[in-house]
Design a protein around this motif. Sequence first.
Motif, PDB file in Angstrom:
ATOM      1  N   ARG A   1      -7.989 -18.929 113.794  1.00 23.93           N
ATOM      2  CA  ARG A   1      -8.666 -18.722 112.510  1.00 23.93           C
ATOM      3  C   ARG A   1      -8.224 -19.809 111.530  1.00 23.93           C
ATOM      4  N   LYS A   2      -9.166 -20.283 110.722  1.00 22.19           N
ATOM      5  CA  LYS A   2      -8.894 -21.468 109.904  1.00 22.19           C
ATOM      6  C   LYS A   2      -8.376 -21.163 108.504  1.00 22.19           C
ATOM      7  N   ALA A   3      -8.582 -19.932 108.036  1.00 18.19           N
ATOM      8  CA  ALA A   3      -8.125 -19.574 106.683  1.00 18.19           C
ATOM      9  C   ALA A   3      -7.808 -18.095 106.642  1.00 18.19           C
TER      10      ALA A   3
ATOM     11  N   SER B   1       3.473 -13.305  99.451  1.00 14.32           N
ATOM     12  CA  SER B   1       3.966 -13.471 100.805  1.00 14.32           C
ATOM     13  C   SER B   1       2.986 -14.303 101.647  1.00 14.32           C
ATOM     14  N   LEU B   2       1.721 -13.914 101.608  1.00 12.42           N
ATOM     15  CA  LEU B   2       0.724 -14.657 102.392  1.00 12.42           C
ATOM     16  C   LEU B   2       0.646 -16.102 101.913  1.00 12.42           C
TER      17      LEU B   2
ATOM     18  N   ALA C   1       1.451 -21.647 103.050  1.00 13.04           N
ATOM     19  CA  ALA C   1       1.954 -22.956 102.620  1.00 13.04           C
ATOM     20  C   ALA C   1       2.804 -23.566 103.741  1.00 13.04           C
ATOM     21  N   ALA C   2       3.680 -22.751 104.338  1.00 16.60           N
ATOM     22  CA  ALA C   2       4.550 -23.257 105.400  1.00 16.60           C
ATOM     23  C   ALA C   2       3.744 -23.709 106.612  1.00 16.60           C
ATOM     24  N   GLY C   3       2.597 -23.073 106.841  1.00 19.25           N
ATOM     25  CA  GLY C   3       1.790 -23.412 108.008  1.00 19.25           C
ATOM     26  C   GLY C   3       0.680 -24.408 107.701  1.00 19.25           C
ATOM     27  N   GLY C   4       0.550 -24.794 106.431  1.00 20.62           N
ATOM     28  CA  GLY C   4      -0.531 -25.711 106.057  1.00 20.62           C
ATOM     29  C   GLY C   4      -1.910 -25.096 106.265  1.00 20.62           C
TER      30      GLY C   4
ATOM     31  N   GLY D   1       0.434 -22.822  96.040  1.00 15.85           N
ATOM     32  CA  GLY D   1      -0.822 -23.563  96.198  1.00 15.85           C
ATOM     33  C   GLY D   1      -1.969 -22.748  96.772  1.00 15.85           C
ATOM     34  N   ALA D   2      -1.922 -21.418  96.584  1.00 16.96           N
ATOM     35  CA  ALA D   2      -3.022 -20.583  97.081  1.00 16.96           C
ATOM     36  C   ALA D   2      -4.246 -20.709  96.170  1.00 16.96           C
TER      37      ALA D   2
END
Length: 411
Positions: free
Chosen positions: A125-127, A139-140, A145-148, A171-172
Amino acid sequence: MPEPKSLRCPTCGREFPPWSVDYFCPDCGFPAGNLEVLYPYVQVGLGFPRAEAFSLWRYEALLPVGEEHAVPLRAGGTPLYPWPKAARKLGLGGVWIKDDTLQPTASCKDRGTALAVAVARKLGRKALSCASTGNAASSLAGFCAAGGIPCYIFVPKAAPAPKIAQLMAFGAHVFRVDGTYDQAFSLALAASQEFGWYNRSDGLNPMVVEGNKTVSFEIWEGLGEVPEAVVVAVGDGAVIAGVCKGFLELRAAGLASRVPRVFGVQAAGAAAVAHAFGRYQRGEPILPAEEPADTLADSIRVGKPADVVKAVKYVAETAGGYVTVSDEELLSAARDLASQAGVFAEPAGAAPYAALLRLVKEGILGREDRVVLIITGSGLKDPQGVTQGLPEPPLIRPDLEAVRKAVEKCA
Ligand SMILES: *Cc1c(COP(=O)(O)O)cnc(C)c1O
Ligand SMILES: [Zn+2]
């Protein structure tokens, strides 16, 4: 390699092959049909390996995916502190604090997020997306962010500023919904279907419960056995569903011979799950609930609990129950926990201590009982909530005489 056996509807019992459905049973719909993940429990009999880095991925034998899909933020592996002073004062066999504030984004939500994000990666899944009163969102946002990975967040307009600050820093894409949490939840669900985002919302996504249950594995391992009782705060019900499922699975896998009684605590002004539990105890079916939600504890300000079926059914299976407490009790629990145990929790996070005082007073827990309080969110998430009404520190002149005078006033 872990592999779930099937997905099962908790309401009609229909089973689906793993990965064939994302969220709920098509016959029962949301929220009655929010799926549960089942495993071939007999194969887990040997227990869990010792791991170098202590995180929830060591429980891979009972997780739907392995660490190879995880992003590099450590969820789980939080401390379990004995609190003998409280045990003595309350006349209990023992009290422990499971400090889930010590996770990457400072709440219990990181367990469920770690799993949901890893599953999204496994499924390509892309997003991701979610609705949240704040903690699931931050949290999400942190794990994405850690997973880009891009993520889209729906928060109610009343979410506390520190939680919004975390979201923006990570940066969400954040949408503040001009409405309640329950409205933000429905909107996030509709938007996720429209845009193809993998939705991590509490209660909706069965993988969140899979992460949440690891707190129970840690409690069992930390104590070397299961306690008599565990207490945790409840909003949507996904955290308590996980807590119960973890202990029920330890027993199903033959790793523990019994389960603790699991008690949920809700704010008196937002107690839809507790009320549904009461109706279930009287023999009525578990229907989707909708009630007004009013409490200063924003993390459990939920009127339409998304995981009500599991939160009621599983708690009944552990012979536990529900307690409701006032906002004053929540605040005073947060202050006591901070000043007497050194653990700074937001009001929802401290709720288990408020519930414990009730459970002891009502004689439900006593001398034979060893009790674990799961502290779910940091006080830094809502500092104004916790410090309301506390005195301002004195402002003093920068000289020793002023210190002497000030010290005389210290109790
Ligand atoms: C989310 C949360 C809870 C309750 O979890 P639910 O799954 O909504 O029942 C309790 N405390 C804190 C701090 C939370 O963030
Ligand atoms: Zn069903």
